[in-house]
Write an enzyme that holds these catalytic residues in place. Structure first.
Site, short mmCIF file in Angstrom:
data_model
loop_
_atom_site.label_atom_id
_atom_site.label_comp_id
_atom_site.label_asym_id
_atom_site.label_seq_id
_atom_site.Cartn_x
_atom_site.Cartn_y
_atom_site.Cartn_z
N ILE A 16 0.82 -1.22 0.00
CA ILE A 16 0.00 0.00 0.00
C ILE A 16 0.86 1.27 0.00
CG2 ILE A 16 -0.28 0.05 2.55
CD1 ILE A 16 -3.26 0.81 0.46
N ASN A 29 -5.51 2.61 14.16
CA ASN A 29 -6.25 2.29 15.38
C ASN A 29 -6.73 3.61 15.97
OD1 ASN A 29 -4.22 3.29 17.27
ND2 ASN A 29 -3.03 1.53 16.55
N GLY A 37 1.48 -3.49 11.28
CA GLY A 37 0.89 -3.77 9.96
C GLY A 37 0.94 -2.56 9.03
N ASP A 39 -0.45 0.31 9.29
CA ASP A 39 -0.24 1.54 10.05
C ASP A 39 1.25 1.83 10.23
OD1 ASP A 39 -1.05 3.74 11.49
OD2 ASP A 39 -1.80 2.62 13.22
N SER A 128 -9.02 -4.32 8.61
CA SER A 128 -9.43 -5.24 9.70
C SER A 128 -9.01 -6.69 9.51
CB SER A 128 -10.95 -5.20 9.95
OG SER A 128 -11.32 -4.03 10.65
N THR A 129 -8.45 -7.06 8.34
CA THR A 129 -8.18 -8.49 8.11
C THR A 129 -6.82 -8.95 8.64
OG1 THR A 129 -7.23 -8.16 5.91
CG2 THR A 129 -9.63 -8.49 6.04
N GLY A 130 -6.07 -8.04 9.27
CA GLY A 130 -4.78 -8.43 9.85
C GLY A 130 -4.93 -8.61 11.35
N TYR A 132 -6.70 -7.20 13.42
CA TYR A 132 -8.06 -7.10 13.94
C TYR A 132 -8.93 -8.33 13.65
CZ TYR A 132 -7.54 -2.30 15.65
OH TYR A 132 -7.16 -1.18 16.35
P1 ADP Z 1 -6.03 -4.27 10.93
O1 ADP Z 1 -5.45 -3.92 12.28
O2 ADP Z 1 -7.11 -3.32 10.46
O3 ADP Z 1 -6.40 -5.71 10.84
P2 ADP Z 1 -3.45 -4.68 9.58
O4 ADP Z 1 -2.52 -3.61 9.19
O5 ADP Z 1 -3.02 -5.58 10.70
O6 ADP Z 1 -4.85 -3.96 9.90
O7 ADP Z 1 -3.78 -5.59 8.32
C1 ADP Z 1 -4.71 -5.29 7.32
C2 ADP Z 1 -4.36 -6.08 6.07
O8 ADP Z 1 -3.31 -5.44 5.37
C3 ADP Z 1 -3.86 -7.50 6.33
O9 ADP Z 1 -4.49 -8.36 5.39
C4 ADP Z 1 -2.37 -7.42 6.07
O10 ADP Z 1 -1.84 -8.63 5.55
C5 ADP Z 1 -2.28 -6.35 5.02
N1 ADP Z 1 -1.01 -5.59 4.97
C6 ADP Z 1 -0.05 -5.46 5.93
N2 ADP Z 1 0.94 -4.63 5.50
C7 ADP Z 1 0.58 -4.21 4.25
C8 ADP Z 1 1.18 -3.36 3.27
N3 ADP Z 1 2.34 -2.74 3.49
N4 ADP Z 1 0.51 -3.16 2.11
C9 ADP Z 1 -0.67 -3.76 1.86
N5 ADP Z 1 -1.28 -4.58 2.74
C10 ADP Z 1 -0.67 -4.83 3.92
#
Ligand code: ADP
Length: 190
Positions: A16, A29, A37, A39, A128-130, A132
């Protein structure tokens, strides 16, 4: 087939923080002060200016934290995207059955902020799929329905409709091919 709604929505495997869209969405958050993640990656790549604006938002509009489902916008700092839209996804099984409504609100409110700022493109992570814990197949249904409803609604009159039409590119970013495949098997774009 990785594109939907007449090419307006695309599904992409990538990072991203590398997206050169007008805005990218942070799975933040409620503290707005950074996390793991997506964030963590956004704050690391975007630099201190993003965190400074987040702190200011906490001090002024959201002393108790940004509520789940809501969204705010800051600079993109050193990111290729001009803006970051921070939204707080629901934590799976922590919202007494309103998880889907809250996840839909994240997408809807983020898209509305992009439109308010006259933006033409936006990239979303799978909110939310990580950490959370939202099941990715269920999240795919909710996200795609919320995006479709937002982009295809005719409410608000001609001016609102023209502003929405300007948002021509919604990119959904998945960190791995398997996660993109789960989305592609479960979306409700058509
Ligand atoms: P949440 O706390 O909302 O679950 P996360 O950041 O933990 O958010 O994860 C959200 C999703 O983004 C997960 O599926 C994770 O695998 C994915 N993710 C983590 N890092 C990146 C990145 N740098 N670019 C794109 N997707 C990512």
């Amino acid at each position: 087939m990785n594109s939907f709604l007449q090419g307006r929505v695309s599904v992409v495997v990538g990072d991203i923080t590398r997206q050169a869209t007008d805005a990218l969405v942070n799975a933040a958050n409620s503290t707005l002060l950074g996390g793991s993640g997506v964030d963590g990656a956004i704050h690391r790549a975007g630099g201190a200016q993003i965190l400074e604006e987040c702190r200011r938002l906490r001090d002024t509009r959201y002393p108790g934290g940004l509520p789940t489902g809501e969204a705010v916008i800051t600079t993109g700092g050193r990111l290729p995207a001009r803006y970051v839209i921070h939204t707080v996804g629901p934590i799976w099984e922590q919202h007494a059955g309103s998880e889907a409504e809250l996840l839909a609100a994240c997408y809807r409110n983020s898209l509305a902020l992009a439109v308010e700022h006259g933006l033409a493109s936006i990239a979303f992570p799978a909110i939310s799929t990580g950490a959370y814990g939202y099941p990715p197949d269920k999240a795919a249904q909710v996200a795609s329905e919320a995006i479709r409803e937002f982009l295809t609604t005719e409410s608000g009159g001609a001016e609102a409709s023209a502003a929405r039409d300007k948002l021509g590119e919604v990119r959904l970013i998945f960190f791995s091919p398997p996660s993109a495949e789960i989305f592609l098997r479960n979306h409700k774009f058509e």
